[in-house]
Motif scaffolding. Sequence first.
Motif, PDB file in Angstrom:
ATOM      1  N   ASP A  51       0.870  -1.173   0.000  1.00 16.08           N
ATOM      2  CA  ASP A  51       0.000   0.000   0.000  1.00 16.08           C
ATOM      3  C   ASP A  51       0.910   1.227   0.000  1.00 16.08           C
ATOM      4  O   ASP A  51       1.676   1.446   0.943  1.00 16.08           O
ATOM      5  N   LEU A  52       0.840   2.023  -1.050  1.00 13.64           N
ATOM      6  CA  LEU A  52       1.768   3.152  -1.173  1.00 13.64           C
ATOM      7  C   LEU A  52       1.474   4.278  -0.196  1.00 13.64           C
ATOM      8  O   LEU A  52       2.277   5.205  -0.063  1.00 13.64           O
ATOM      9  N   HIS A  53       0.342   4.211   0.508  1.00 10.81           N
ATOM     10  CA  HIS A  53       0.139   5.146   1.617  1.00 10.81           C
ATOM     11  C   HIS A  53       1.231   4.961   2.674  1.00 10.81           C
ATOM     12  O   HIS A  53       1.555   5.884   3.425  1.00 10.81           O
ATOM     13  N   GLN A  54       1.770   3.742   2.744  1.00 16.82           N
ATOM     14  CA  GLN A  54       2.722   3.392   3.799  1.00 16.82           C
ATOM     15  C   GLN A  54       4.132   3.188   3.263  1.00 16.82           C
ATOM     16  O   GLN A  54       4.978   2.610   3.942  1.00 16.82           O
ATOM     17  N   ALA A  55       4.406   3.651   2.073  1.00 17.12           N
ATOM     18  CA  ALA A  55       5.714   3.435   1.464  1.00 17.12           C
ATOM     19  C   ALA A  55       6.810   4.179   2.209  1.00 17.12           C
ATOM     20  O   ALA A  55       6.594   5.274   2.757  1.00 17.12           O
ATOM     21  N   ASP A  56       7.988   3.589   2.218  1.00 20.79           N
ATOM     22  CA  ASP A  56       9.187   4.234   2.770  1.00 20.79           C
ATOM     23  C   ASP A  56       9.891   4.951   1.624  1.00 20.79           C
ATOM     24  O   ASP A  56      10.666   4.355   0.872  1.00 20.79           O
ATOM     25  N   TRP A  57       9.600   6.216   1.466  1.00 19.18           N
ATOM     26  CA  TRP A  57      10.128   6.958   0.317  1.00 19.18           C
ATOM     27  C   TRP A  57      11.634   7.144   0.398  1.00 19.18           C
ATOM     28  O   TRP A  57      12.282   7.389  -0.624  1.00 19.18           O
ATOM     29  N   SER A  58      12.204   6.988   1.580  1.00 21.38           N
ATOM     30  CA  SER A  58      13.660   7.099   1.703  1.00 21.38           C
ATOM     31  C   SER A  58      14.370   5.938   1.014  1.00 21.38           C
ATOM     32  O   SER A  58      15.562   6.029   0.696  1.00 21.38           O
ATOM     33  N   ALA A  59      13.656   4.832   0.769  1.00 24.28           N
ATOM     34  CA  ALA A  59      14.250   3.665   0.112  1.00 24.28           C
ATOM     35  C   ALA A  59      14.107   3.724  -1.410  1.00 24.28           C
ATOM     36  O   ALA A  59      14.583   2.829  -2.113  1.00 24.28           O
ATOM     37  N   VAL A  60      13.467   4.777  -1.917  1.00 29.53           N
ATOM     38  CA  VAL A  60      13.253   4.927  -3.351  1.00 29.53           C
ATOM     39  C   VAL A  60      14.444   5.652  -3.968  1.00 29.53           C
ATOM     40  O   VAL A  60      14.903   6.667  -3.423  1.00 29.53           O
ATOM     41  N   PRO A  61      14.984   5.174  -5.086  1.00 31.24           N
ATOM     42  CA  PRO A  61      16.146   5.828  -5.700  1.00 31.24           C
ATOM     43  C   PRO A  61      15.839   7.260  -6.139  1.00 31.24           C
ATOM     44  O   PRO A  61      14.688   7.618  -6.396  1.00 31.24           O
ATOM     45  N   ALA A  62      16.877   8.060  -6.245  1.00 31.49           N
ATOM     46  CA  ALA A  62      16.732   9.425  -6.756  1.00 31.49           C
ATOM     47  C   ALA A  62      16.207   9.378  -8.187  1.00 31.49           C
ATOM     48  O   ALA A  62      16.501   8.443  -8.950  1.00 31.49           O
ATOM     49  N   HIS A  63      15.418  10.381  -8.549  1.00 29.98           N
ATOM     50  CA  HIS A  63      14.809  10.382  -9.875  1.00 29.98           C
ATOM     51  C   HIS A  63      14.494  11.808 -10.301  1.00 29.98           C
ATOM     52  O   HIS A  63      14.447  12.734  -9.476  1.00 29.98           O
ATOM     53  N   ASP A  64      14.275  11.979 -11.598  1.00 28.26           N
ATOM     54  CA  ASP A  64      13.955  13.288 -12.172  1.00 28.26           C
ATOM     55  C   ASP A  64      12.464  13.442 -12.460  1.00 28.26           C
ATOM     56  O   ASP A  64      11.951  14.556 -12.534  1.00 28.26           O
ATOM     57  N   LEU A  65      11.790  12.309 -12.639  1.00 26.97           N
ATOM     58  CA  LEU A  65      10.384  12.325 -13.047  1.00 26.97           C
ATOM     59  C   LEU A  65       9.611  11.300 -12.226  1.00 26.97           C
ATOM     60  O   LEU A  65      10.031  10.142 -12.117  1.00 26.97           O
ATOM     61  N   LEU A  66       8.509  11.740 -11.644  1.00 24.50           N
ATOM     62  CA  LEU A  66       7.583  10.823 -10.981  1.00 24.50           C
ATOM     63  C   LEU A  66       6.368  10.643 -11.878  1.00 24.50           C
ATOM     64  O   LEU A  66       5.777  11.627 -12.333  1.00 24.50           O
TER      65      LEU A  66
END
Length: 304
Positions: A51-66
Amino acid sequence: MKAIDLFSGFGGSSTGAQLAGVDVVWAGNHWLEAVGVHALNHPNAQHVCQDLHQADWSAVPAHDLLMASPCCQGHSKARGKKSGNPQHDASRSTAWAVVSALEFHRPAQAIVENVPEFLEWSLYPAWSAAMNALGYQLAPHIVDCADLGVPQNRVRMFIICTKSKAPLFLNLPKHDHVAASSFIDMSAGAWSLVNKPGRAVATLDRIASGRKQFGDRFLISYYGSTKNGRSLERPIGTITTRDRWAIIDGDRMRMISVDEVMAAMTFPKNYHRPSTSKLAVHMAGNAVPPRAMAEIITSLRMAI
């Protein structure tokens, strides 16, 4: 350019990003089977099933576009909706995961895809204010994907989110429409007689109406309020999550095949699919047409 894909589903946005020369580095979705299919087709991306409400965004790689396609069921009029439906409320709330992800990473651009009714959501003003508070200007585009080269009339909304002084409205191309006949194989599929015993009267009425307009060969919508046929020389109508379109050829007919659904959505021929046709149609019908997303991203890159 690197991108992440929220609510990645079958991988339409990710595939479109690849077509536009963008490297998809992360994809997240709550449905395990969809994540598995996405991983087969995009093996170089990191995948998360939750459930992306509970995602750990610190574990997501750096990016230019969401890129994000929040659940549209709470907004779409396709099956109607009732005020106060808890399922619809939960579906609509997925859009707030976009705000959370952007708050943590602050990429230069984001593309949010949904049905046009998203703009009528009672909390859209609050959602857009939150996006503005993070420094993003919002430019909603209502687009018929047929204008972007998809052989399907599919009206969707793409919100272009940029860190600019004013909303960035794209100069989108308007391609000649591609006919449904470009991907329908009249020699393939499991055909049956139009007048077989038990055929629904409503279906026979649609076929009779279609014959008056288009002769012996045309499309019909097998369910819904449409009462007429549809020419094969225009894009097919919107592909949905269940079998909808049937081909009439003289005294025989059949539903369009999974291969034809995939082609109508502009997925590559070698794209990995789920194990069953029903699930493949469901996932494809929920997806963003890759060709449409590729055109949106290409226009965005040209504008910045």
